[in-house]
Design a protein around this motif. Structure first.
Motif, PDB file in Angstrom:
ATOM      1  N   GLU A 150      -0.952  21.422 -11.289  1.00  0.00           N
ATOM      2  CA  GLU A 150      -0.467  22.699 -10.791  1.00  0.00           C
ATOM      3  C   GLU A 150       0.767  23.145 -11.570  1.00  0.00           C
ATOM      4  OE1 GLU A 150      -0.247  21.949  -6.535  1.00  0.00           O
ATOM      5  OE2 GLU A 150      -2.378  22.448  -6.323  1.00  0.00           O
ATOM      6  N   ASP A 151       1.847  23.510 -10.875  1.00  0.00           N
ATOM      7  CA  ASP A 151       2.991  24.155 -11.514  1.00  0.00           C
ATOM      8  C   ASP A 151       3.969  23.156 -12.118  1.00  0.00           C
ATOM      9  OD1 ASP A 151       2.009  26.611 -10.694  1.00  0.00           O
ATOM     10  OD2 ASP A 151       3.071  26.520  -8.776  1.00  0.00           O
ATOM     11  N   PRO A 152       4.685  23.559 -13.166  1.00  0.00           N
ATOM     12  CA  PRO A 152       5.727  22.694 -13.720  1.00  0.00           C
ATOM     13  C   PRO A 152       6.882  22.540 -12.740  1.00  0.00           C
ATOM     14  CG  PRO A 152       5.774  24.840 -14.780  1.00  0.00           C
ATOM     15  CD  PRO A 152       4.548  24.822 -13.924  1.00  0.00           C
ATOM     16  N   ILE A 153       7.560  21.411 -12.846  1.00  0.00           N
ATOM     17  CA  ILE A 153       8.716  21.104 -12.000  1.00  0.00           C
ATOM     18  C   ILE A 153       9.972  21.310 -12.836  1.00  0.00           C
ATOM     19  CG2 ILE A 153       9.908  19.292 -10.711  1.00  0.00           C
ATOM     20  CD1 ILE A 153       7.145  18.044 -10.178  1.00  0.00           C
ATOM     21  N   THR A 154      10.809  22.234 -12.431  1.00  0.00           N
ATOM     22  CA  THR A 154      12.030  22.505 -13.194  1.00  0.00           C
ATOM     23  C   THR A 154      13.188  21.608 -12.772  1.00  0.00           C
ATOM     24  OG1 THR A 154      12.582  24.275 -11.647  1.00  0.00           O
ATOM     25  CG2 THR A 154      11.367  24.894 -13.624  1.00  0.00           C
ATOM     26  N   LEU A 196       7.489  17.100 -16.046  1.00  0.00           N
ATOM     27  CA  LEU A 196       6.614  16.850 -14.905  1.00  0.00           C
ATOM     28  C   LEU A 196       5.992  18.133 -14.366  1.00  0.00           C
ATOM     29  CD1 LEU A 196       8.828  14.283 -12.958  1.00  0.00           C
ATOM     30  CD2 LEU A 196       6.798  13.771 -14.348  1.00  0.00           C
ATOM     31  N   TYR A 197       4.770  17.984 -13.865  1.00  0.00           N
ATOM     32  CA  TYR A 197       4.044  19.041 -13.168  1.00  0.00           C
ATOM     33  C   TYR A 197       3.585  18.498 -11.815  1.00  0.00           C
ATOM     34  CZ  TYR A 197       3.583  21.742 -17.518  1.00  0.00           C
ATOM     35  OH  TYR A 197       3.833  22.468 -18.657  1.00  0.00           O
ATOM     36  N   ARG A 198       3.625  19.350 -10.802  1.00  0.00           N
ATOM     37  CA  ARG A 198       3.030  18.965  -9.528  1.00  0.00           C
ATOM     38  C   ARG A 198       1.511  18.900  -9.676  1.00  0.00           C
ATOM     39  NH1 ARG A 198       7.454  21.925  -7.930  1.00  0.00           N
ATOM     40  NH2 ARG A 198       8.898  20.659  -6.686  1.00  0.00           N
ATOM     41  N   ALA A 199       0.891  18.061  -8.862  1.00  0.00           N
ATOM     42  CA  ALA A 199      -0.553  17.909  -8.912  1.00  0.00           C
ATOM     43  C   ALA A 199      -1.067  17.555  -7.525  1.00  0.00           C
ATOM     44  CB  ALA A 199      -0.939  16.832  -9.930  1.00  0.00           C
ATOM     45  N   THR A 238      -1.287   1.970   4.455  1.00  0.00           N
ATOM     46  CA  THR A 238      -1.727   2.378   5.791  1.00  0.00           C
ATOM     47  C   THR A 238      -2.140   3.840   5.811  1.00  0.00           C
ATOM     48  OG1 THR A 238       0.577   2.841   6.385  1.00  0.00           O
ATOM     49  CG2 THR A 238      -0.292   0.672   6.946  1.00  0.00           C
ATOM     50  N   ASP A 239      -1.563   4.653   4.931  1.00  0.00           N
ATOM     51  CA  ASP A 239      -1.904   6.067   4.849  1.00  0.00           C
ATOM     52  C   ASP A 239      -2.554   6.322   3.497  1.00  0.00           C
ATOM     53  OD1 ASP A 239      -2.137   8.800   4.831  1.00  0.00           O
ATOM     54  OD2 ASP A 239      -0.045   9.211   5.346  1.00  0.00           O
ATOM     55  N   PRO A 240      -3.844   6.705   3.466  1.00  0.00           N
ATOM     56  CA  PRO A 240      -4.499   6.920   2.178  1.00  0.00           C
ATOM     57  C   PRO A 240      -4.007   8.155   1.436  1.00  0.00           C
ATOM     58  CG  PRO A 240      -5.951   7.553   3.977  1.00  0.00           C
ATOM     59  CD  PRO A 240      -4.753   6.912   4.605  1.00  0.00           C
ATOM     60  N   GLN A 241      -3.235   9.020   2.112  1.00  0.00           N
ATOM     61  CA  GLN A 241      -2.702  10.199   1.449  1.00  0.00           C
ATOM     62  C   GLN A 241      -1.485   9.819   0.616  1.00  0.00           C
ATOM     63  OE1 GLN A 241      -4.111  13.265   1.342  1.00  0.00           O
ATOM     64  NE2 GLN A 241      -5.774  12.220   2.411  1.00  0.00           N
ATOM     65  N   PRO A 242      -1.465  10.126  -0.659  1.00  0.00           N
ATOM     66  CA  PRO A 242      -0.293   9.788  -1.484  1.00  0.00           C
ATOM     67  C   PRO A 242       0.913  10.630  -1.108  1.00  0.00           C
ATOM     68  CG  PRO A 242      -1.843  11.115  -2.735  1.00  0.00           C
ATOM     69  CD  PRO A 242      -2.516  10.814  -1.438  1.00  0.00           C
ATOM     70  N   VAL A 243       2.102  10.085  -1.356  1.00  0.00           N
ATOM     71  CA  VAL A 243       3.337  10.822  -1.099  1.00  0.00           C
ATOM     72  C   VAL A 243       3.794  11.582  -2.330  1.00  0.00           C
ATOM     73  CG1 VAL A 243       4.114   9.279   0.713  1.00  0.00           C
ATOM     74  CG2 VAL A 243       4.764   8.805  -1.655  1.00  0.00           C
ATOM     75  N   SER A 244       3.222  11.282  -3.486  1.00  0.00           N
ATOM     76  CA  SER A 244       3.596  11.966  -4.724  1.00  0.00           C
ATOM     77  C   SER A 244       2.419  11.923  -5.684  1.00  0.00           C
ATOM     78  CB  SER A 244       4.815  11.300  -5.359  1.00  0.00           C
ATOM     79  OG  SER A 244       5.127  11.884  -6.616  1.00  0.00           O
ATOM     80  N   VAL A 245       2.079  13.091  -6.243  1.00  0.00           N
ATOM     81  CA  VAL A 245       1.066  13.191  -7.289  1.00  0.00           C
ATOM     82  C   VAL A 245       1.664  14.065  -8.390  1.00  0.00           C
ATOM     83  CG1 VAL A 245      -1.306  13.786  -7.887  1.00  0.00           C
ATOM     84  CG2 VAL A 245      -0.762  13.060  -5.551  1.00  0.00           C
ATOM     85  N   LEU A 246       1.755  13.521  -9.597  1.00  0.00           N
ATOM     86  CA  LEU A 246       2.401  14.205 -10.711  1.00  0.00           C
ATOM     87  C   LEU A 246       1.533  14.091 -11.957  1.00  0.00           C
ATOM     88  CD1 LEU A 246       5.977  12.698 -10.207  1.00  0.00           C
ATOM     89  CD2 LEU A 246       5.261  15.016  -9.562  1.00  0.00           C
ATOM     90  N   TRP A 247       1.767  15.019 -12.876  1.00  0.00           N
ATOM     91  CA  TRP A 247       1.142  14.950 -14.204  1.00  0.00           C
ATOM     92  C   TRP A 247       2.202  15.275 -15.239  1.00  0.00           C
ATOM     93  CZ3 TRP A 247       0.595  18.759 -18.020  1.00  0.00           C
ATOM     94  CH2 TRP A 247      -0.193  18.389 -19.120  1.00  0.00           C
ATOM     95  N   SER A 248       2.062  14.687 -16.428  1.00  0.00           N
ATOM     96  CA  SER A 248       2.971  14.995 -17.532  1.00  0.00           C
ATOM     97  C   SER A 248       2.198  15.059 -18.831  1.00  0.00           C
ATOM     98  CB  SER A 248       4.066  13.932 -17.659  1.00  0.00           C
ATOM     99  OG  SER A 248       4.887  14.195 -18.790  1.00  0.00           O
ATOM    100  N   PRO A 249       2.543  16.012 -19.715  1.00  0.00           N
ATOM    101  CA  PRO A 249       1.920  16.012 -21.046  1.00  0.00           C
ATOM    102  C   PRO A 249       2.309  14.793 -21.865  1.00  0.00           C
ATOM    103  CG  PRO A 249       3.654  17.666 -20.913  1.00  0.00           C
ATOM    104  CD  PRO A 249       3.440  17.158 -19.523  1.00  0.00           C
ATOM    105  N   GLY A 250       3.465  14.159 -21.534  1.00  0.00           N
ATOM    106  CA  GLY A 250       3.770  12.900 -22.178  1.00  0.00           C
ATOM    107  C   GLY A 250       5.138  12.812 -22.813  1.00  0.00           C
TER     108      GLY A 250
END
Length: 244
Positions: A159-163, A198-201, A219-231
């Protein structure tokens, strides 16, 4: 069990001289879940403890392309795809790092060299990473040896970049070293690179037993953080043992 809080630095301390090994890490996916620190503690090398944020430990599934690896600034070692399961550590000197519980890579020569030289838990695996035009990053891993049969599959929408990264986003990505048990001691390896862009994902799908294979359950299958980076481009340097 009590666990002290620590604050990660957004930038790495400088290395003294050029690093002996550099890698170009590209198209990186970070998926993290909360986990009890008492689950993590027995999995860490000696003389380290879980590094926690707001009293909570985290386990991460991280996938990326190591587009290139260069030793001694001149010797090319090739590229590979990697998927790792990792937790976070701090030693008695206050150095915060990563502990890799599994590292799947599709380059046998990298697997053998890394296991021999560093003790890192690399495993030869089939790893496939794909990007689609609509911003989805998909990946799959199937372990060859050791641990044949362990596997995972995931899809993440970028999704969107993180500033301005949050404290959690710093905590999970601004890691300037790793701890590993090797040659009868806990070793500390320095890592330096520019801060991750970083980008939100969003996690669209995850299935597999990569976490269970290292002895962790969430215990919770939902992640607390999902991120993507070009590197980033990273330099790695071994240092003295934490303790024997």
């Amino acid at each position: 069990m009590a666990h002290d809080e620590a604050t990660t630095s957004p930038s790495p301390p400088p290395l003294s001289g050029p690093p002996p090994l550099t890698q170009a890490w590209r198209d990186a996916v970070f998926v993290h879940w909360r986990v009890d620190p008492d689950q993590v503690a027995p999995l860490l090398p000696a003389h380290t403890r879980p590094d926690v944020l707001d009293g909570t430990a985290h386990v991460g599934l991280v996938a990326f392309r190591a587009r290139s690896t260069t030793a001694l600034a001149a010797v090319p070692l090739g590229g590979f795809n990697e998927v790792n399961v990792r937790v976070y550590s701090v030693d008695r000197r206050g150095r915060q790092g990563v502990v890799f519980l599994s590292m799947d890579a599709d380059a046998p020569h990298i697997v053998m060299a890394a296991r021999l030289l560093t003790g890192l838990p690399y495993t030869w695996s089939d790893v496939s990473l794909h990007a689609t035009a609509d911003g989805v990053r998909a990946g799959a891993v199937r372990r060859r040896a050791p641990g044949r049969g362990t596997r995972g599959h995931w899809r993440v929408a970028v999704e969107d970049p993180i500033t301005a990264p949050s404290p959690m986003e710093h905590f999970l990505t601004a890691r300037w070293g790793l701890h590993t048990a090797h040659l009868g001691a806990t070793q500390w390896l320095r890592v330096t690179h520019e801060p991750w862009p970083l980008y939100r994902a969003r996690l669209l799908e995850y299935r597999g037993d990569l976490l269970e294979a290292v002895g962790l359950s969430v215990t919770d299958p939902q992640p607390v953080s999902v991120l993507w980076s070009p590197g980033v481009t990273a330099g790695l340097r071994p240092t003295l043992a934490v303790a024997r």
